[in-house]
Design a protein around this motif. Structure first.
Motif, PDB file in Angstrom:
ATOM      1  N   PRO A  68       7.912  13.805  -1.838  1.00  0.00           N
ATOM      2  CA  PRO A  68       6.706  14.309  -2.367  1.00  0.00           C
ATOM      3  C   PRO A  68       5.521  13.144  -2.472  1.00  0.00           C
ATOM      4  O   PRO A  68       4.195  13.690  -2.517  1.00  0.00           O
ATOM      5  N   SER A  69       6.028  12.065  -2.695  1.00  0.00           N
ATOM      6  CA  SER A  69       4.913  10.910  -2.793  1.00  0.00           C
ATOM      7  C   SER A  69       4.280  10.642  -1.530  1.00  0.00           C
ATOM      8  O   SER A  69       3.519   9.708  -1.554  1.00  0.00           O
ATOM      9  N   GLY A  70       4.804  11.040  -0.250  1.00  0.00           N
ATOM     10  CA  GLY A  70       4.276  10.578   0.865  1.00  0.00           C
ATOM     11  C   GLY A  70       5.610  10.165   1.726  1.00  0.00           C
ATOM     12  O   GLY A  70       6.661  10.732   1.723  1.00  0.00           O
ATOM     13  N   LYS A  71       5.127   9.451   2.865  1.00  0.00           N
ATOM     14  CA  LYS A  71       6.047   8.958   3.498  1.00  0.00           C
ATOM     15  C   LYS A  71       6.842   7.876   2.891  1.00  0.00           C
ATOM     16  O   LYS A  71       6.721   7.149   2.191  1.00  0.00           O
ATOM     17  N   MET A  72       8.290   7.851   3.496  1.00  0.00           N
ATOM     18  CA  MET A  72       9.018   6.682   3.138  1.00  0.00           C
ATOM     19  C   MET A  72       8.905   5.439   3.971  1.00  0.00           C
ATOM     20  O   MET A  72       8.385   5.406   5.137  1.00  0.00           O
ATOM     21  N   LYS A  73       8.586   4.385   2.905  1.00  0.00           N
ATOM     22  CA  LYS A  73       8.210   3.193   3.729  1.00  0.00           C
ATOM     23  C   LYS A  73       8.976   2.065   3.006  1.00  0.00           C
ATOM     24  O   LYS A  73       8.946   1.937   1.735  1.00  0.00           O
ATOM     25  N   SER A  74      10.078   1.537   3.804  1.00  0.00           N
ATOM     26  CA  SER A  74      10.935   0.344   3.333  1.00  0.00           C
ATOM     27  C   SER A  74      10.260  -0.859   2.601  1.00  0.00           C
ATOM     28  O   SER A  74      10.438  -1.293   1.716  1.00  0.00           O
TER      29      SER A  74
END
Length: 592
Positions: free
Chosen positions: A388-394
């Motif tokens: 929901p917060s956008g893309k997953m970014k490590s």
RNA sequence: GGUUUCGUAGCUCAAUUGGAUAGAGCACCUGACUACGGAUCAGGAGGUUUGGGGUUCGAAUCCCUACGAGACCA
């Protein structure tokens, strides 16, 4: 012969007889719910050849079928849509066939073999949500292909070498103080991941320092001491330096231990594991071969390329000017290895759609090289999982950790079950197993219900939902049927096929129709490489059963024939739900 | 910049590959036999399928275009 095949045959005959037109490809579709009937034949396209109005064609064919078809009882026509209803004897016989099938929904061997590569993790960090979609897709696809007649080999290519591993190793060497999974209580993959993050922190600090000293960001990134050291480690590793290789072995060992726990928990396994450390040098002889026969060409700087403009692609580098490999070189070599190891008819790669271009190039090169197995190569491309917060970014720490997610789901399943108070003992072995089944059922279903090709949103709140279009909804339907079966067994009531004069209840017809669709769906799922086809089917079947369950009484029907029939129906539905969920890698509980 | 994928109810997804009045779930509202398990079922409300044009008996689906989002190739 299936009902559908009989209908098509009969329709074809009717068309030939009444209009003297040879129709080779009869397409039937399920009748929409608001109309009466189960199968619909669309007549618009016949209109020209038969020189009649669509509705008239429908009337003529319908009347012919009602008269001559062994399965049609009556029909209705709406515009160009011919809706067909089947006789009760047909339903009865259809159910009898389904009931007596050895394993309904499983096809006999087709003599073909397929290799499915999936999961393919890096050993510098633990698995995350994106990996889960990959793992569930690969695992489910393997099961579906097996059920549809293929011999399946599940493989995993572990990315166990490279600069990223060296980064973890370096940070561990400098900051680890001999920490181990035992001493820290951390799972091995999480321990390695921790040092990968540490590396990144320190590295960024070093860049900042260098920039402050006047270097540009780009140069600082290349000259930071830890970057240089990580690269040195990589060279040491490649040269077999004992100390480096020992550390590498030690840390990778921890990671494998951690991965194994995760795979066990989520019920995923492999028949063959390839390690990139063993395969990364492969592929160079293929480059040589391609140069010899003119598939590849050399540029002035000695780098090797292929021109794929004819295929609508571009020029692609296959060997760097310093003679080192690129990814595609390794993939060429690994694919060749797989083929010489197993000689499969098909090779599938379950890999995210960010690599669409890569695989197009890979397959195009294999074809150019004249590899016959290239025809059987498929990239099972799936969309990314968004939050929901956008893309997953490590880098930004927004990655959802797989282990954490699974244990949260299990916790939720336990709480939910205890709130409902439906089982006797919340601590028993069966209860603990149930929490696992529900948690993974919910999670797997959530990730598998969406068309793999599409990118999807992972909403944490919805994923732990156990109502509506969810795995637990289907599991619940199963558990409820099992309860009925147990009751029937206690009452010594055996299910049976009704007599030929038995008049079906509408809910019974719906249920038999839903059941009859299953083999088609398994075949479609295999053809389209889409577990979501099975997911949606399982949900539909469960829903249809629940409607049936609400509408008819099983045990208190005055007609004993109806009681026995409904017990038999219930049993087959439970078995089919069981089978379908198994194709998704989801277990079913006896009680919940 | 080049290539490519996508845009459907407030939200998450379907739509049998060009077919009927575009369907489910969640959320919201109403109801369900003194109940074979209510983690269920029945009903209501919610849509100009991103906008515009075209192809045809018929378009969410195919073509063109604009806008918006993503990915890849440097």
């Amino acid at each position: 012969m299936t009902i559908e095949a009989i209908l098509k045959e009969d329709i074809k005959k009717a068309i030939l007889k009444n209009f003297e037109v040879v129709a080779d490809d009869i397409i039937l579709q399920p009748t929409k719910k608001e109309f009466e009937g189960f199968y619909t034949f669309v007549t618009f396209s016949l209109s020209k050849a038969a020189r009649r109005a669509p509705a008239e064609i429908g009337q003529i064919i319908g009347a012919d079928l009602q008269e001559n078809s062994s399965v049609v009882s009556h029909f209705n026509v709406v515009q160009g849509f011919l809706n067909l209803s089947l006789s009760d004897v047909t339903w009865r016989n259809l159910f009898s066939d389904i009931e007596s099938a050895p394993v309904f929904g499983t096809f006999p061997s087709n003599g073909q073999s397929v290799m499915v590569e999936f999961s393919s993790p890096n050993t510098n960090k633990p698995l995350h949500l994106g990996h889960l979609r990959n793992n569930f897709l690969g695992d489910s696809l393997s099961r579906i292909l097996k059920a549809s007649g293929y011999d399946v080999i599940k493989t995993c290519l572990v990315n166990d070498r490279g600069i990223h591993i060296c980064k973890s190793m370096l940070a561990y060497r400098e900051l680890g103080n001999g920490e181990t999974p035992e001493s820290s209580g951390l799972k091995g993959d999480h321990l390695a991941g921790k040092y990968y993050v540490q590396f990144d922190k320190e590295y960024k600090a070093q860049i900042k320092q260098l920039v402050a000293e006047g270097l540009t960001e780009e140069v600082a990134g290349k000259k930071a001491p830890w970057m240089l050291e990580a690269q040195r480690l990589l060279v040491l590793w490649e040269n077999g330096d004992k100390e480096t290789v020992d550390l590498w072995n030690k840390m990778n060992g921890w990671v494998y231990d951690g991965f194994r726990q995760t795979y066990d928990k989520i019920g995923v396994s492999f028949d063959k594991t390839y390690y990139e450390s063993n395969t990364y040098l492969l592929g160079k002889d293929i480059i040589e071969e391609g140069l010899q026969n003119g598939v590849f060409f050399k540029k002035e700087d000695n780098s090797v390329w292929i021109d794929l403009k004819e295929e609508g692609l571009d020029e692609k580098l296959v060997l760097r000017s310093d003679g080192t490999s690129v990814y595609i070189t390794q993939d060429l070599g690994t694919t060749e290895l797989k083929n010489s190891d197993f000689h499969n008819n098909r090779y599938l790669w379950v890999v995210g759609n960010e690599q669409d271009y890569h695989f197009k190039v890979l397959f195009a090169i294999l074809k150019r090289l004249g590899r016959t197995y290239a025809e059987g190569c498929y990239h099972i491309s799936y969309g990314m999982v968004d939050l929901p917060s956008g893309k997953m970014k490590s880098r930004e720490g927004t990655v959802v950790d797989a282990d954490e997610l699974v244990s949260q789901m299990i916790q939720t399943a336990a709480t939910r079950t205890q709130e409902l108070g439906k089982i006797d003992d919340f601590q028993s072995e069966e209860a603990v197993r149930l929490y696992d089944q529900l948690a993974l059922g919910a999670l797997k279903y959530f990730l598998l219900k969406v068309d793999p090709k599409k990118r999807m949103l992972f909403n944490p709140e919805e994923s732990i939902d156990f109502q509506g279009h969810t795995g637990p909804f289907i599991q619940y339907t199963y558990a409820r049927i099992r309860s009925i079966i147990r009751k029937a067994e206690q009452a010594e009531l055996a299910g049976s096929i009704p007599s030929e004069t038995y008049e079906m209840h509408a809910a019974e017809r719906e249920l038999i129709f839903a059941l009859s669709q299953y083999p088609n769906r398994v075949a479609a799922a295999a053809n389209e490489f889409a577990p979501s086809v099975i997911s949606l089917y399982a949900f539909e079947l469960a829903k249809t059963y629940n409607q049936f369950y609400a509408e008819v009484s099983i045990f208190s029907d005055p007609n004993p024939e109806a009681v026995k029939f409904r017990i038999a129906l219930s049993k087959v539905v439970s078995e089919t739900i069981h089978h379908a969920l198994e194709l998704l890698g989801i277990e079913v509980p006896e009680r919940m």
